[in-house]
Write a protein that holds these residues in place. Structure first.
Motif, PDB file in Angstrom:
ATOM      1  N   SER A 106     -35.633 -40.148 -44.051  1.00 60.06           N
ATOM      2  CA  SER A 106     -36.608 -39.776 -43.017  1.00 60.06           C
ATOM      3  C   SER A 106     -36.558 -40.748 -41.838  1.00 60.06           C
ATOM      4  CB  SER A 106     -38.013 -39.669 -43.594  1.00 60.06           C
ATOM      5  OG  SER A 106     -38.523 -40.933 -43.918  1.00 60.06           O
ATOM      6  N   ALA A 109     -33.393 -39.972 -39.837  1.00 64.54           N
ATOM      7  CA  ALA A 109     -33.558 -38.732 -39.064  1.00 64.54           C
ATOM      8  C   ALA A 109     -34.441 -38.989 -37.850  1.00 64.54           C
ATOM      9  CB  ALA A 109     -34.151 -37.641 -39.943  1.00 64.54           C
ATOM     10  N   ALA A 110     -35.515 -39.752 -38.026  1.00 69.59           N
ATOM     11  CA  ALA A 110     -36.404 -40.064 -36.908  1.00 69.59           C
ATOM     12  C   ALA A 110     -35.664 -40.870 -35.853  1.00 69.59           C
ATOM     13  CB  ALA A 110     -37.630 -40.837 -37.405  1.00 69.59           C
ATOM     14  N   SER A 112     -32.511 -40.806 -35.254  1.00 69.94           N
ATOM     15  CA  SER A 112     -31.563 -39.897 -34.615  1.00 69.94           C
ATOM     16  C   SER A 112     -32.266 -39.045 -33.559  1.00 69.94           C
ATOM     17  CB  SER A 112     -30.914 -39.015 -35.679  1.00 69.94           C
ATOM     18  OG  SER A 112     -30.045 -38.092 -35.093  1.00 69.94           O
ATOM     19  N   ARG A 113     -33.470 -38.556 -33.890  1.00 69.76           N
ATOM     20  CA  ARG A 113     -34.232 -37.755 -32.928  1.00 69.76           C
ATOM     21  C   ARG A 113     -34.596 -38.582 -31.705  1.00 69.76           C
ATOM     22  NH1 ARG A 113     -36.639 -35.855 -37.673  1.00 69.76           N
ATOM     23  NH2 ARG A 113     -38.409 -37.239 -37.410  1.00 69.76           N
ATOM     24  N   SER A 116     -31.549 -38.971 -29.530  1.00 66.12           N
ATOM     25  CA  SER A 116     -31.181 -37.764 -28.794  1.00 66.12           C
ATOM     26  C   SER A 116     -32.145 -37.537 -27.634  1.00 66.12           C
ATOM     27  CB  SER A 116     -31.116 -36.548 -29.718  1.00 66.12           C
ATOM     28  OG  SER A 116     -32.387 -36.232 -30.225  1.00 66.12           O
ATOM     29  N   ARG A 117     -33.433 -37.858 -27.807  1.00 66.66           N
ATOM     30  CA  ARG A 117     -34.385 -37.746 -26.703  1.00 66.66           C
ATOM     31  C   ARG A 117     -34.035 -38.728 -25.594  1.00 66.66           C
ATOM     32  NH1 ARG A 117     -39.246 -38.475 -30.031  1.00 66.66           N
ATOM     33  NH2 ARG A 117     -38.987 -36.814 -31.503  1.00 66.66           N
TER      34      ARG A 117
END
Length: 154
Positions: A106, A109-110, A112-113, A116-117
């Protein structure tokens, strides 16, 4: 050389200082350490059961000071210590490791987000990568590398 000069030494921190800006909640964006993840799992499970560190220390036969350092991610506990702590919580070592693994996924993934932002905010600019070396070709097309197999035991 004076005594003062001989007693000075360069000190390297045990934990690297994060180079990236902090993420949500002030958490660093660097790779999470396993000992932090496992310690967090142990602490959350202990508190969810309403148990004190002293009670868990007595049940697991791990010193209070050492258990506190494991929970805070200051010590890298052995599998035997982790298993004893897990048993004291009514869990297995596999349960603790699975929960820590879920937390790692988790957080990754956070991260990575967030990246990307940030990439979108930068106008989509990404670092340029060098092209991969060309693969040799054979008479019938691209040369194939042998594929390995992963065997899992149940």
């Amino acid at each position: 050389m004076s005594i003062r000069a001989t007693n000075q030494a360069d000190v390297s921190p045990l934990r690297p200082v994060p180079a990236a800006a902090p993420g949500p909640g002030g958490a660093p964006l660097g790779e999470p350490l396993w000992r932090d993840l496992v310690g967090d799992v142990l602490r959350r499970e202990r508190k969810a059961q309403g148990r004190t560190l002293k009670e868990m220390s007595e049940a697991s036969r791990i010193s209070l000071a050492y258990l506190s350092e494991v929970e805070r991610g200051r010590k890298e506990a052995s599998s035997e210590v982790l298993a004893a702590a897990a048993r004291a919580l009514g869990l297995t070592l596999a349960d603790v490791l699975a929960l820590a693994g879920e937390r790692l996924v988790s957080l990754t993934a956070a991260r990575s987000r967030i990246r990307s932002r940030a990439s979108v905010a930068d106008g989509g600019r990404r670092p340029v990568r060098e092209a991969a070396p060309a693969r040799p070709t054979g008479p019938t097309g691209p040369a194939r590398r042998p594929v390995g197999a992963l065997l899992l035991a149940a």
